[in-house]
Design a protein around this motif. Structure first.
Motif, PDB file in Angstrom:
ATOM      1  N   LYS A 164      -1.852   8.314  10.848  1.00 48.82           N
ATOM      2  CA  LYS A 164      -1.048   9.538  10.806  1.00 48.82           C
ATOM      3  C   LYS A 164      -0.325   9.710   9.468  1.00 48.82           C
ATOM      4  CE  LYS A 164      -0.158   9.215  15.794  1.00 48.82           C
ATOM      5  NZ  LYS A 164       0.886   9.005  16.839  1.00 48.82           N
ATOM      6  N   GLU A 165      -0.382   8.691   8.635  1.00 51.76           N
ATOM      7  CA  GLU A 165       0.319   8.717   7.356  1.00 51.76           C
ATOM      8  C   GLU A 165      -0.448   9.600   6.361  1.00 51.76           C
ATOM      9  OE1 GLU A 165       2.318   8.609   4.228  1.00 51.76           O
ATOM     10  OE2 GLU A 165       3.202   7.361   5.830  1.00 51.76           O
ATOM     11  N   PRO A 166       0.152  10.662   5.839  1.00 53.04           N
ATOM     12  CA  PRO A 166      -0.569  11.599   4.968  1.00 53.04           C
ATOM     13  C   PRO A 166      -1.007  10.989   3.631  1.00 53.04           C
ATOM     14  CG  PRO A 166       1.781  12.144   5.065  1.00 53.04           C
ATOM     15  CD  PRO A 166       1.539  11.115   6.116  1.00 53.04           C
ATOM     16  N   ARG A 167      -0.405   9.884   3.225  1.00 52.20           N
ATOM     17  CA  ARG A 167      -0.759   9.283   1.936  1.00 52.20           C
ATOM     18  C   ARG A 167      -1.888   8.265   2.052  1.00 52.20           C
ATOM     19  NH1 ARG A 167       4.819   6.666   0.529  1.00 52.20           N
ATOM     20  NH2 ARG A 167       4.732   6.386   2.787  1.00 52.20           N
ATOM     21  N   LEU A 196       0.829  -1.201   0.000  1.00 50.57           N
ATOM     22  CA  LEU A 196       0.000   0.000   0.000  1.00 50.57           C
ATOM     23  C   LEU A 196       0.866   1.255   0.000  1.00 50.57           C
ATOM     24  CD1 LEU A 196      -2.885   1.303   0.325  1.00 50.57           C
ATOM     25  CD2 LEU A 196      -2.405   1.290   2.795  1.00 50.57           C
ATOM     26  N   LEU A 197       1.847   1.296   0.874  1.00 52.66           N
ATOM     27  CA  LEU A 197       2.696   2.480   0.989  1.00 52.66           C
ATOM     28  C   LEU A 197       3.539   2.690  -0.256  1.00 52.66           C
ATOM     29  CD1 LEU A 197       3.791   2.164   4.734  1.00 52.66           C
ATOM     30  CD2 LEU A 197       2.077   3.696   3.749  1.00 52.66           C
ATOM     31  N   LEU A 255      -6.625   2.863   2.551  1.00 46.54           N
ATOM     32  CA  LEU A 255      -6.657   3.234   1.144  1.00 46.54           C
ATOM     33  C   LEU A 255      -5.685   4.372   0.880  1.00 46.54           C
ATOM     34  CD1 LEU A 255      -9.878   3.083   2.331  1.00 46.54           C
ATOM     35  CD2 LEU A 255     -10.274   2.899  -0.125  1.00 46.54           C
ATOM     36  N   ARG A 256      -5.217   4.453  -0.362  1.00 44.60           N
ATOM     37  CA  ARG A 256      -4.415   5.602  -0.747  1.00 44.60           C
ATOM     38  C   ARG A 256      -5.251   6.874  -0.632  1.00 44.60           C
ATOM     39  NH1 ARG A 256       1.071   5.061  -1.430  1.00 44.60           N
ATOM     40  NH2 ARG A 256       1.029   6.648  -3.093  1.00 44.60           N
ATOM     41  N   ALA A 303      -1.230  -3.591  14.726  1.00 41.96           N
ATOM     42  CA  ALA A 303      -0.038  -2.864  15.151  1.00 41.96           C
ATOM     43  C   ALA A 303       0.251  -1.650  14.276  1.00 41.96           C
ATOM     44  CB  ALA A 303       1.174  -3.799  15.143  1.00 41.96           C
ATOM     45  N   ASP A 304      -0.349  -1.601  13.077  1.00 42.03           N
ATOM     46  CA  ASP A 304      -0.052  -0.523  12.133  1.00 42.03           C
ATOM     47  C   ASP A 304      -1.150   0.526  12.023  1.00 42.03           C
ATOM     48  OD1 ASP A 304       2.490  -1.454  11.241  1.00 42.03           O
ATOM     49  OD2 ASP A 304       1.491  -2.988  10.054  1.00 42.03           O
ATOM     50  N   ILE A 305      -2.292   0.289  12.665  1.00 41.43           N
ATOM     51  CA  ILE A 305      -3.413   1.199  12.472  1.00 41.43           C
ATOM     52  C   ILE A 305      -3.091   2.621  12.919  1.00 41.43           C
ATOM     53  CG2 ILE A 305      -5.754   1.740  13.270  1.00 41.43           C
ATOM     54  CD1 ILE A 305      -6.380  -1.238  13.143  1.00 41.43           C
ATOM     55  N   ALA A 306      -2.530   2.779  14.106  1.00 36.82           N
ATOM     56  CA  ALA A 306      -2.222   4.125  14.609  1.00 36.82           C
ATOM     57  C   ALA A 306      -1.231   4.830  13.680  1.00 36.82           C
ATOM     58  CB  ALA A 306      -1.672   4.041  16.025  1.00 36.82           C
ATOM     59  N   ARG A 307      -0.230   4.100  13.205  1.00 34.30           N
ATOM     60  CA  ARG A 307       0.768   4.704  12.309  1.00 34.30           C
ATOM     61  C   ARG A 307       0.143   5.135  10.987  1.00 34.30           C
ATOM     62  NH1 ARG A 307       4.505   2.420   8.388  1.00 34.30           N
ATOM     63  NH2 ARG A 307       3.742   0.334   8.895  1.00 34.30           N
TER      64      ARG A 307
END
Length: 523
Positions: free
Chosen positions: A249-252, A228-229, A500-501, A242-246
């Motif tokens: 905050k991810e702008p993409r 995805l990233l 999603l992107r 474990a990745d939901i919080a990160r």
């Protein structure tokens, strides 16, 4: 100047979602599809893909409310007769006309699919006769009042008459029989890797935004997030907790979540006198199956720290479970709550049942089907071992797991169930009702629990046309099956998340389905 800024903004938006605009959407699925036959295995990953190609008489929205599908309307003519008016002008992907005969052939096919590991017959068995007064009208007869028939129809994907009468499961997997009326046409299936779909330009409903959809099976959670990233996919399901919080905050990236109808539970062999994976502490097979004793089953439930599973393993993306569905769903009990861990009480019950020193057991689990499934199973094994039930975990890929579970090879296993109908009769009938081809109950009852009293409550509830009274009866069946007899051990309800992107939008669904045709540019 303003036009130039608009064009640049549009271009940036297209780049944000992967550069393909409305041409292609690539989705990272979390679990392999085991079959494309929409009637072979009642398994959510299979149903999810099937819903892109095949349509249903009755749809449900993201909150599980019923909506018209291939049937524009439905009504009860009397206590045992339902009439459905079918949608006019619907075409199969091969250009032929959809008629009532296709529905009749589909309903006849469902209980006769060979070697089905979890049949859809639960939803068709109440129908005793079906007739078509004209090509766009259906009349369905039931032996007894069956007010939940429209809910059951949500689970039935319709196929053309000639496919229903001749096609085998292998014909669907090869693509030969993949002819539906759904929003997408089938293009390619590579087992364990991908499903490729093309937009049905003649779809009767809202036109899907994406011309091509690639559903990639990426079972490794970190690999899904990385894809995805990197922009290799524009959407993923089952975001690792474990990745939901990160990712939030991810702008993409945009994250969407919903409390699901998915119960994670433990099924126990409460039928056989001798069970294959139950031993004494020295490793010798026990001649008497302890799981037949309700005290042992209740001890297992009390030994599990559900709060710890939710907070530490699910990282808050779940709710402790004490019954078959969260209590805001119809037919749930007001009495059943998630038990608090009590190791002393569990040990006392084991002693009362004749196992003061406990015993040994193997817990089987999939390792790529549910959110953190193997980690949850590991924690359960540790909790039970502390209570005196030495528990060995054997985890495996979901395709292997479900094949073996369907053959009743396990004594004790972790699984999940999503209520397709959006109410409690679904898990009651499928997981707890006595296995019976005649009634259609117990199609996923792989522990073969059976109780005449529970069956009577379920069957009586299913015939009550008063919604309030029926839901009270279903709640009473839950109280008896779970509260009194511990037919299964509820562990937790999953909270589902999609990522999603940036620039794309998706409304999280209670049924956990990932529908490409509902993915749209963000407003």
């Amino acid at each position: 100047m303003k036009l130039g800024r608009y064009v640049l903004a549009l271009a940036a938006a297209l780049l944000a979602v992967g550069g393909a605009g409305a041409q292609e959407l690539v989705v990272g699925l979390s679990t392999p599809v085991t079959a494309l036959d929409p009637h072979f295995h009642n398994l959510s990953p299979n149903n999810n893909v099937a819903d892109h190609v095949f349509d249903k008489l009755v749809h449900k929205d993201a909150k599980e409310q019923l909506r018209p599908g291939l049937a524009e309307s439905w009504k009860a003519l009397d206590d045992t007769t339902w009439e459905l008016k079918l949608r006019k002008g619907v075409k199969w992907h091969d250009g032929t006309e959809f008629t009532a005969d296709d529905v009749i052939a589909t309903i006849k096919r469902i209980p006769n699919v060979p070697n089905s590991p979890a049949s859809f017959a639960t939803y068709t068995r109440p129908i005793t006769d079906i007739a078509a007064p004209d090509k766009l009208t259906l009349r369905l007869k039931t032996a007894r009042p069956h007010p939940l028939l429209p809910n059951d129809l949500v689970a039935i994907r319709i196929v053309p008459k000639h496919i229903a009468e001749t096609a085998k499961t292998e014909d669907f997997n090869s693509g030969k029989a993949m002819i539906g009326t759904g929003p997408y046409k089938f293009k390619e299936y590579v087992a364990g890797d991908r499903v490729v779909l093309e937009r049905n330009e003649g779809y009767w409903g809202p036109k899907p935004y994406w011309k091509t959809v690639r559903l990639r099976m990426i079972t490794n959670a970190p690999a899904r997030v990385a894809a995805l990233l990197a922009g290799d996919v524009q959407m993923i399901e089952a975001v690792p907790t474990a990745d939901i919080a990160r990712l939030q905050k991810e702008p993409r990236v945009t994250v969407s979540s919903a409390v699901s109808n998915r119960l994670i539970y433990l099924h126990m062999d409460s039928d056989r006198d001798k069970s294959p994976y139950v031993f004494d502490k020295s490793g010798k097979p026990l001649e008497k199956n302890p799981l037949k004793d309700v005290r042992v089953r209740k001890a297992i439930s009390l030994a599990i720290d559900r709060d710890a599973i939710v907070s530490r393993i699910m990282e808050g993306q779940a709710q402790p479970a004490g019954q078959l569905l969260p209590d805001f769903f119809p037919g749930t009990s007001k009495k059943l709550v998630a038990p608090k861990v009590n190791q002393d009480a569990a040990k006392k019950l084991l002693a009362e049942a004749g196992y003061p020193n406990g015993f040994s057991i193997t817990l089987h689990s999939p390792n790529n089907r549910y959110i953190n499934d193997e980690k949850v199973a590991q924690a359960i094994a540790q909790f039970l071992t502390r209570a005196g039930i030495d528990t060995k975990l054997e985890a495996m890929p979901s395709n292997v797991f479900f094949s073996r579970a369907g053959k009743l090879e396990f004594s004790f296993f972790l699984a999940g169930w999503g209520a397709e109908t959006g109410e409690t009769s679904s898990p009651l009938r499928a997981l707890i009702g006595t296995f019976s081809p005649a009634t259609g109950m117990g199609q996923a009852n792989r522990g073969r629990f059976s109780d005449d009293g529970v069956d009577a409550l379920i069957l009586t509830a299913m015939t009550n046309i008063d919604d309030t009274k029926r839901n009270l009866m279903l709640a009473a069946a839950c109280d008896k099956a779970i509260g009194e007899l511990q037919a299964i051990v509820p562990v937790h309800y999953e909270v589902s998340s999609w990522a999603l992107r940036k620039g794309l939008a998706y409304t999280g669904r209670a049924d956990q389905y990932t529908y490409a045709f509902e993915v749209r540019p963000a407003k």
